[in-house]
Design an enzyme around this catalytic site. Structure first.
Site, mmCIF file in Angstrom:
data_model
loop_
_atom_site.group_PDB
_atom_site.id
_atom_site.type_symbol
_atom_site.label_atom_id
_atom_site.label_comp_id
_atom_site.label_asym_id
_atom_site.label_seq_id
_atom_site.Cartn_x
_atom_site.Cartn_y
_atom_site.Cartn_z
ATOM 1 N N SER A 155 2.653 -35.657 60.055
ATOM 2 C CA SER A 155 3.095 -37.014 60.329
ATOM 3 C C SER A 155 4.574 -37.201 59.989
ATOM 4 O O SER A 155 5.409 -36.443 60.471
ATOM 5 C CB SER A 155 2.188 -37.983 59.558
ATOM 6 O OG SER A 155 2.150 -39.212 60.213
ATOM 7 N N HIS A 178 -5.828 -38.890 63.082
ATOM 8 C CA HIS A 178 -4.551 -38.557 62.450
ATOM 9 C C HIS A 178 -4.790 -37.966 61.057
ATOM 10 O O HIS A 178 -5.039 -38.711 60.100
ATOM 11 C CB HIS A 178 -3.753 -39.860 62.365
ATOM 12 C CG HIS A 178 -2.354 -39.708 61.892
ATOM 13 N ND1 HIS A 178 -1.372 -39.105 62.635
ATOM 14 C CD2 HIS A 178 -1.757 -40.086 60.726
ATOM 15 C CE1 HIS A 178 -0.236 -39.134 61.971
ATOM 16 N NE2 HIS A 178 -0.439 -39.713 60.801
#
Ligand code: GCU
Length: 411
Positions: A248, A389
Site C-alpha cells: 500500500s 487490500h
C-alpha cells in the site's frame, strides 16, 4: 497545515487553474468513464540499450522534482550502530532473531532481523511494517515502539497487538526458503502524520522542504536505503541480494526506493495503487487530487499541479516501474482492492515491458490481464489475487518464488 499553505502559494505563483482540490468528487470505478489519455513513452527519443541510462536519469529526475520530491541533502546519510543486538534462536532453532538499533539523523531505527540460523550471505526481504515490530512476531523480547502509531488509541503501540500483523508476514516460509527478513516500523523514520515536517528525521534538516523536495514517501524510501547501508555491514546477509517490499503506501515507498537506489536487487509493490503502480491518468478509484488532499505530506508540493490535471504529468506510473529495469520487479493487486485500481496496476507493469525488452529482458509475459490467482512472472511479475487490500500467504508464495528465481537462480 504547511502543505495547504504552500499549495495556495504555488497556485498563486504558477497560476495553475486545476489546482482546486476535488475533495468531494466521487471516485470513478467505471471503465467506460475513464478520460481518453495517451501514456508518455518511456523510450521517447531513444533507440538502443546504450541510450537507456541517460533517459532513465531524465525520468528519475522528473519523478523526483514533480512527484516524490528530492532528498534535500546527503549530509545526514551516515548511520551509526547504537546497539548491535543479541542473537536468539526462534522457530524451534531454525531461525535467529536479533534487533540492532541504528541511528539516522538523530532517530533510532529499531530493526527486527530474522534469518536462517547459520546463514551466511543470505538474500533478504526488507520491508517496513505499519504498526511496530511487535506486530510482526508475537515475541515478548520485541519492545513496543514509543513513537506515534497510526489508528491506535492515543497513537500508542499496545501490548495486546503483539503478533497482530503476523498473517501479513510469512516469516517461517521466508526462513524455510533461505531468506532473511529485515523489518522496521516506518514511523521510526517519519511518523505518518502531516505535522509540517517537524518530527521524524525531518527535525534534523534545517529547512522545510521546498516544492521539489521530499514528502514522507521519499523520506521513508531514503530510510530504506540507509538500512541497506547497514545491511552491508552484516556478514550473514548479502546486501547485493536484497528485495525491497512494501504494501500500500509502503508499496509506493518500495517502488520509489527501488527507483532511486539501484542497489536494491528486486522490488515488490503489494497493492500500492495511486502514486504507486497504478496509472494516474485512468483516475479509477483514488485520484491524484484525492491522495494529495487526504495525505498532503506524502508527495512534494509540485505534485499538487496535477490535481485533476493528470494529462500534464510528464510521466505516468509505468515509467516508475520501468526505472527498475533490468532488475526484477513485482506488482501485485487484489480483486476487491478497487481503490488501488488493479487494472491500472497491471497496465503499468505491461507498459514498462518495452524498456525491459530493449535491455534484453522478458518484461511481463502476459499481454492481457491474467486470470485471478494466476500469476505471470518474467523479469516483471504480476498477479491479481482473490480477496481484498492486504498481504497474504498467496502473495508471499509468489514473491518467494520470484525471488528464488531471480536472486537464487532457482527455477
Ligand atoms: C489509503 C490511501 C492509499 C494507501 C492506503 C494504505 O487507502 O488512500 O493510497 O495506499 O491508504 O496505505 O493503506
Amino acid at each position: 497545515m504547511m502543505r495547504y499553505r504552500s499549495c495556495l502559494i504555488l497556485a498563486l505563483t504558477i497560476g495553475v487553474a486545476h489546482i482546486a482540490i476535488a475533495q468531494d468528487a466521487k471516485p470513478n470505478y467505471d471503465e467506460s468513464k475513464i478520460p481518453a489519455y495517451t501514456l508518455p513513452d518511456p523510450l521517447a527519443g531513444i533507440e538502443s540499450a546504450a541510450q537507456w541510462p541517460a533517459r532513465r536519469k531524465q525520468i528519475l529526475e522528473q519523478f523526483a522534482a514533480e512527484m516524490f520530491g528530492k532528498v534535500p541533502t546527503d549530509k545526514f546519510n551516515a548511520i551509526s550502530v547504537k546497539d548491535a543486538g543479541t542473537r536468539k534462536q526462534v522457530l524451534g532453532g531454525k531461525a535467529t532473531m536479533w534487533q540492532p538499533v541504528i541511528t539516522l539523523a538523530g532517530r533510532d531505527l529499531n530493526l527486527l532481523v530474522v534469518m536462517p540460523t547459520d546463514s551466511q550471505q543470505a538474500p533478504a526481504f526488507l520491508a517496513y511494517n505499519f504498526h511496530g515490530n511487535h506486530t510482526v512476531l508475537d515475541d515478548a523480547d520485541i519492545p513496543l515502539t514509543k513513537n506515534w502509531v497510526r489508528s491506535k488509541p492515543d497513537n500508542r503501540a499496545r501490548e495486546e497487538d503483539r503478533g497482530s500483523a503476523a498473517s501479513r508476514w510469512a516469516v517461517e516460509k521466508i526462513i524455510d526458503n533461505g531468506f532473511a527478513l529485515v523489518t522496521l516500523y516506518y514511523g521510526d523514520v517519519d511518523p505518518d502524520v502531516d505535522d509540517g515536517f517537524e518530527n521524524g528525521v525531518h527535525a534534523a534538516f534545517p529547512d522545510k522542504p521546498a516544492a521539489d523536495q521530499w514528502g514522507s514517501i521519499a523520506t521513508w524510501a531514503w530510510g530504506l536505503s540507509r538500512v541497506l547501508d547497514f545491511l552491508g555491514t552484516v556478514p550473514e546477509i548479502d546486501e547485493t541480494r536484497v528485495a525491497v517490499m512494501g504494501h500500500s503506501r509502503l508499496g509506493k515507498t518500495s517502488l520509489w526506493a527501488g527507483a532511486n537506489d539501484e542497489r536494491f536487487a528486486l522490488v515488490i509493490s503489494n497493492n500500492s495503487g495511486c502514486g504507486g503502480a497504478a496509472i494516474s491518468r485512468r483516475r479509477i478509484g483514488e485520484s491524484v487530487a484525492r491522495i494529495n488532499t487526504s495525505f498532503p505530506h506524502w508527495f512534494c508540493d509540485n505534485f499538487l499541479k496535477y490535481n485533476d490535471n493528470e494529462s500534464q504529468l510528464p510521466f505516468d506510473q509505468h515509467m516508475l516501474i520501468a526505472l527498475m529495469a533490468p532488475r526484477p520487479v513485482y506488482v501485485a493487486s487484489a480483486v476487491e482492492d478497487t481503490w488501488a485500481d488493479p487494472r491500472g496496476e497491471f497496465l503499468a507493469a505491461k507498459h514498462a515491458t518495452p524498456v525491459y525488452e530493449l535491455l534484453g529482458r522478458e518484461g511481463l509475459p502476459a499481454d492481457e490481464m491474467p486470470a485471478v490467482d494466476e500469476p505471470s512472472q518474467g523479469s516483471i511479475g504480476y498477479h491479481i489475487r482473490s480477496g481484498g487490500h492486504s498481504v497474504t500467504e498467496f502473495d508471499w508464495t509468489q514473491y518467494i518464488k520470484f525471488a528464488k528465481r531471480h536472486l537464487m537462480n532457482e527455477q
